[in-house]
Design a protein around this motif. Structure first.
Motif, PDB file in Angstrom:
ATOM      1  N   GLY A  23       0.833  -1.193   0.000  1.00  0.00           N
ATOM      2  CA  GLY A  23       0.000   0.000   0.000  1.00  0.00           C
ATOM      3  C   GLY A  23       0.863   1.235   0.000  1.00  0.00           C
ATOM      4  N   ALA A  24       0.226   2.371  -0.071  1.00  0.00           N
ATOM      5  CA  ALA A  24       0.961   3.627  -0.151  1.00  0.00           C
ATOM      6  C   ALA A  24       1.629   3.958   1.171  1.00  0.00           C
ATOM      7  N   SER A  25       2.834   4.466   1.094  1.00  0.00           N
ATOM      8  CA  SER A  25       3.541   4.881   2.297  1.00  0.00           C
ATOM      9  C   SER A  25       3.593   6.396   2.398  1.00  0.00           C
ATOM     10  N   GLY A  26       3.067   7.095   1.422  1.00  0.00           N
ATOM     11  CA  GLY A  26       3.058   8.555   1.459  1.00  0.00           C
ATOM     12  C   GLY A  26       3.001   9.126   0.067  1.00  0.00           C
ATOM     13  N   ASP A  27       2.582  10.358  -0.032  1.00  0.00           N
ATOM     14  CA  ASP A  27       2.471  11.010  -1.330  1.00  0.00           C
ATOM     15  C   ASP A  27       3.773  11.706  -1.676  1.00  0.00           C
ATOM     16  N   THR A  28       4.134  11.671  -2.940  1.00  0.00           N
ATOM     17  CA  THR A  28       5.317  12.379  -3.400  1.00  0.00           C
ATOM     18  C   THR A  28       4.932  13.826  -3.665  1.00  0.00           C
ATOM     19  N   PRO A  29       5.903  14.690  -3.805  1.00  0.00           N
ATOM     20  CA  PRO A  29       5.581  16.089  -4.100  1.00  0.00           C
ATOM     21  C   PRO A  29       4.801  16.219  -5.391  1.00  0.00           C
ATOM     22  N   SER A  30       3.987  17.245  -5.449  1.00  0.00           N
ATOM     23  CA  SER A  30       3.128  17.448  -6.610  1.00  0.00           C
ATOM     24  C   SER A  30       3.915  17.776  -7.877  1.00  0.00           C
ATOM     25  N   ILE A  31       5.197  18.018  -7.771  1.00  0.00           N
ATOM     26  CA  ILE A  31       5.995  18.328  -8.964  1.00  0.00           C
ATOM     27  C   ILE A  31       5.928  17.191  -9.983  1.00  0.00           C
ATOM     28  N   TYR A  32       5.911  15.925  -9.527  1.00  0.00           N
ATOM     29  CA  TYR A  32       5.821  14.797 -10.466  1.00  0.00           C
ATOM     30  C   TYR A  32       4.492  14.848 -11.213  1.00  0.00           C
ATOM     31  N   ASN A  33       3.422  15.147 -10.481  1.00  0.00           N
ATOM     32  CA  ASN A  33       2.106  15.238 -11.112  1.00  0.00           C
ATOM     33  C   ASN A  33       2.087  16.350 -12.150  1.00  0.00           C
ATOM     34  N   PHE A 103      12.369  13.436 -15.188  1.00  0.00           N
ATOM     35  CA  PHE A 103      11.636  14.388 -14.360  1.00  0.00           C
ATOM     36  C   PHE A 103      12.581  15.475 -13.861  1.00  0.00           C
ATOM     37  N   LYS A 104      12.794  16.492 -14.687  1.00  0.00           N
ATOM     38  CA  LYS A 104      13.714  17.591 -14.363  1.00  0.00           C
ATOM     39  C   LYS A 104      13.098  18.491 -13.291  1.00  0.00           C
ATOM     40  N   GLY A 105      13.908  18.886 -12.324  1.00  0.00           N
ATOM     41  CA  GLY A 105      13.461  19.791 -11.277  1.00  0.00           C
ATOM     42  C   GLY A 105      12.702  19.126 -10.150  1.00  0.00           C
ATOM     43  N   ALA A 106      12.612  17.812 -10.163  1.00  0.00           N
ATOM     44  CA  ALA A 106      11.917  17.070  -9.108  1.00  0.00           C
ATOM     45  C   ALA A 106      12.948  16.490  -8.125  1.00  0.00           C
ATOM     46  N   PRO A 107      12.518  16.138  -6.930  1.00  0.00           N
ATOM     47  CA  PRO A 107      13.458  15.581  -5.939  1.00  0.00           C
ATOM     48  C   PRO A 107      13.795  14.116  -6.237  1.00  0.00           C
ATOM     49  N   ASN A 108      14.418  13.885  -7.382  1.00  0.00           N
ATOM     50  CA  ASN A 108      14.642  12.529  -7.871  1.00  0.00           C
ATOM     51  C   ASN A 108      15.535  11.697  -6.959  1.00  0.00           C
ATOM     52  N   GLU A 109      16.521  12.298  -6.342  1.00  0.00           N
ATOM     53  CA  GLU A 109      17.401  11.527  -5.456  1.00  0.00           C
ATOM     54  C   GLU A 109      16.598  10.921  -4.317  1.00  0.00           C
ATOM     55  N   LYS A 110      15.637  11.663  -3.804  1.00  0.00           N
ATOM     56  CA  LYS A 110      14.807  11.186  -2.689  1.00  0.00           C
ATOM     57  C   LYS A 110      13.966   9.974  -3.099  1.00  0.00           C
ATOM     58  N   TYR A 111      13.490   9.964  -4.340  1.00  0.00           N
ATOM     59  CA  TYR A 111      12.591   8.908  -4.790  1.00  0.00           C
ATOM     60  C   TYR A 111      13.256   7.897  -5.718  1.00  0.00           C
TER      61      TYR A 111
END
Length: 149
Positions: A23-33, A103-111
């Motif tokens: 199941g989901a463990s949390g939402d990612t930042p809206s930047i991906y959306n 995904f440029k400008g997104a927190p990619n390292e975190k995800y």
């Protein structure tokens, strides 16, 4: 004037999931959306006819690296009828996720290395009380295996 159904992304839901989770463990930042929405293609020409006949929901599972490049997926899971609508929404979501990467400008390292989930639906829940989301949040077995690669 008649307005054809649009593709909603259920409040632009995108969840970061450990690959072993059910199941989901949390939402990612809206930047991906926003990046997926920005890359989104127009619906097919026959969209009005298709959505007049039913509803569909699609989940795209994917994994990125620290630069935002797709390293797995998108793996599509869908439900709904008619089949032509479901297939059209599957193709649109698959293409939109692929087009949005990297995904440029997104927190990619975190995800990086985590399974991300993007949901799209033609249901407008407030206007269609009979329209329910029928897709499970459980990760498909092949998606859970991504982390093991």
């Amino acid at each position: 004037m008649f307005q054809p159904k649009i593709i909603l992304t259920a409040a632009m839901l995108l969840s970061a999931l450990p690959a072993s989770a059910h199941g989901a463990s949390g939402d990612t930042p809206s930047i991906y959306n926003k990046l997926i929405a920005k890359a989104a293609s127009r619906p097919p020409a026959n969209w009005r006819k298709l959505t007049d006949q039913g509803d569909a929901q699609v989940i795209a599972f994917f994994m990125i690296d620290s630069s935002g490049n797709l390293i797995n997926g998108p793996r599509i899971v869908s439900s709904g009828q008619p089949e032509a609508l479901r297939k059209a929404l599957e193709a649109k979501v698959r293409n939109d996720v692929i087009k949005a990467a990297p995904f440029k400008g997104a927190p990619n390292e975190k995800y990086s290395g985590k399974v991300l989930k993007f949901l799209a639906t033609t249901c407008i829940f407030e206007q269609e009380p009979g329209c329910v989301l029928t897709l499970s949040v459980r990760l498909p077995d092949d998606v859970r295996a991504w982390k093991e690669q």
